[in-house]
Scaffold this active site. Sequence first.
Site, short mmCIF file in Angstrom:
data_model
loop_
_atom_site.label_atom_id
_atom_site.label_comp_id
_atom_site.label_asym_id
_atom_site.label_seq_id
_atom_site.Cartn_x
_atom_site.Cartn_y
_atom_site.Cartn_z
N SER A 1 -46.02 21.46 7.85
CA SER A 1 -44.67 21.35 6.81
C SER A 1 -44.31 22.84 7.18
O SER A 1 -43.77 23.54 6.18
CB SER A 1 -45.27 21.13 5.48
OG SER A 1 -45.48 20.04 5.40
N ASN B 1 -43.51 19.80 18.08
CA ASN B 1 -44.03 18.60 18.50
C ASN B 1 -43.00 17.48 17.88
O ASN B 1 -42.97 17.44 16.75
CB ASN B 1 -45.41 18.64 17.78
CG ASN B 1 -45.98 17.23 17.96
OD1 ASN B 1 -45.61 16.19 18.69
ND2 ASN B 1 -47.06 17.02 17.26
N TRP B 2 -42.51 17.00 18.88
CA TRP B 2 -41.69 15.84 18.48
C TRP B 2 -42.26 14.48 17.87
O TRP B 2 -41.55 13.52 17.52
CB TRP B 2 -40.50 15.48 19.42
CG TRP B 2 -39.43 16.56 19.79
CD1 TRP B 2 -39.37 17.78 18.95
CD2 TRP B 2 -38.50 16.66 20.84
NE1 TRP B 2 -38.29 18.29 19.47
CE2 TRP B 2 -37.62 17.77 20.48
CE3 TRP B 2 -38.02 15.56 21.81
CZ2 TRP B 2 -36.53 17.94 21.45
CZ3 TRP B 2 -36.85 15.84 22.49
CH2 TRP B 2 -36.14 16.94 22.14
N LYS B 3 -43.74 14.36 18.16
CA LYS B 3 -44.23 13.21 17.91
C LYS B 3 -43.14 11.87 18.62
O LYS B 3 -42.90 12.13 19.61
CB LYS B 3 -44.49 13.23 16.58
CG LYS B 3 -45.14 14.19 16.11
CD LYS B 3 -45.46 14.37 14.57
CE LYS B 3 -46.29 15.33 14.11
NZ LYS B 3 -46.73 15.58 12.78
N GLU C 1 -53.39 13.38 14.39
CA GLU C 1 -52.95 11.94 14.29
C GLU C 1 -53.48 11.06 15.65
O GLU C 1 -53.83 9.89 15.47
CB GLU C 1 -51.27 11.68 14.64
CG GLU C 1 -50.76 12.24 13.28
CD GLU C 1 -49.05 12.94 13.46
OE1 GLU C 1 -48.90 13.04 14.57
OE2 GLU C 1 -49.20 13.79 12.36
N GLY D 1 -46.58 16.94 7.61
CA GLY D 1 -45.58 15.83 7.14
C GLY D 1 -45.54 15.80 5.73
O GLY D 1 -44.83 14.76 5.22
N HIS E 1 -54.82 16.39 18.38
CA HIS E 1 -53.91 16.31 17.11
C HIS E 1 -54.50 15.47 16.25
O HIS E 1 -55.15 14.44 16.61
CB HIS E 1 -52.48 15.96 17.54
CG HIS E 1 -51.50 16.11 16.49
ND1 HIS E 1 -51.38 15.28 15.27
CD2 HIS E 1 -50.54 17.24 15.91
CE1 HIS E 1 -50.52 15.85 14.52
NE2 HIS E 1 -50.22 16.96 15.09
N GLY F 1 -43.70 19.99 13.38
CA GLY F 1 -43.24 18.81 13.32
C GLY F 1 -41.95 18.49 13.04
O GLY F 1 -40.99 18.78 13.74
N GLY F 2 -41.63 18.01 11.76
CA GLY F 2 -40.34 17.53 11.20
C GLY F 2 -39.41 18.62 11.56
O GLY F 2 -38.35 18.16 11.81
N GLU G 1 -54.12 23.16 11.97
CA GLU G 1 -53.25 22.11 11.46
C GLU G 1 -54.10 21.33 10.29
O GLU G 1 -54.77 20.36 10.44
CB GLU G 1 -52.54 21.15 12.46
CG GLU G 1 -51.97 21.77 13.35
CD GLU G 1 -50.78 20.77 13.98
OE1 GLU G 1 -49.63 20.92 13.78
OE2 GLU G 1 -51.08 19.63 14.13
P1 13P Z 1 -44.95 18.94 10.13
O1 13P Z 1 -44.32 20.01 10.68
O2 13P Z 1 -44.07 17.59 10.38
O3 13P Z 1 -45.88 18.84 9.26
O4 13P Z 1 -45.82 18.49 11.51
C1 13P Z 1 -46.86 19.27 11.92
C2 13P Z 1 -47.70 18.71 13.01
O5 13P Z 1 -48.51 17.74 12.98
C3 13P Z 1 -47.36 19.55 14.63
O6 13P Z 1 -48.17 19.22 15.14
#
Ligand code: 13P
Length: 257
Positions: free
Chosen positions: A217, A9-11, A100, A177, A98, A238-239, A171
């Site tokens: 994470s 997930n590149w956000k 977010e 994050g 998600h 994500g990251g 999640e």
């Molecule tokens: P991180 O891996 O950056 O914690 O993000 C997780 C996430 O929200 C994937 O959708």
Amino acid sequence: MRRPLIIANWKLHKGLEETKAYADRLKGALTDEPEYPNVDLAICPPFPLIHPLSEMLRESPVAVGAQNVSIRVEGAFTGEVGINQLKDTGAQIVILGHSERRNVFNETDDLIAEKLALVLTETNLTPVLCVGESLQVREKGEQAAFTTRQLESALHNVSDELAGRIVIAYEPIWAIGTGVNATPGDAQAMCKAIRQVFAARFGENAGSELRILYGGSIKPANWRDIFAGEDVDGGLVGGASLDATDFFALYQIALGS
Ligand code: 13P
């Protein structure tokens, strides 16, 4: 047997040039892999990159998807992207609910349930439904009850016939994050609880076939232990997914387990 699935997930990250460099690096790394690997990979970039990325990855086993979709299908809805546009871009999956989207853009349980029903009934996309509790909820020890409620609400309108297309991502918000991942034991316990809810709703078979991802994470250093959980079928990353080498390392760990 559930096929593991790892989704990037590149956000709100990357432009076209970076996307091209990433796709080249990932494709290069994948050339030495088996033609029909038994781990599925997908990348969900921002909307404008879905089509170019799916072209770049056309000859590869990596699927491309979206991070969200509008509940509106067509009309005067400035700034929205609907299911028909997604179908045209080459997207194969779509992340829904998600944290977010829920917390920053005020998406409610009802809206997410509607989006899930829309995606299942009107498209062939694989919906990846995200659930998970906040730190406050976790500190009260109410994570299972909270997440179950979120899940039941999202699944409210789903028929037995369509339930098999759903992927769920657990999640926990406090792990997203933050660099603080859930312990392998916590991730496994919550994924198991989610499977039980799904089985109670759609039957034992559907429960045992459901793919449940952990997200929060994930890094190459912690992934092997988290992925070892019996009910953890993959990751939503994500990251660490922003770096093609790290993303490929997560894939290889899953392949090797
Ligand atoms: P991180 O891996 O950056 O914690 O993000 C997780 C996430 O929200 C994937 O959708």
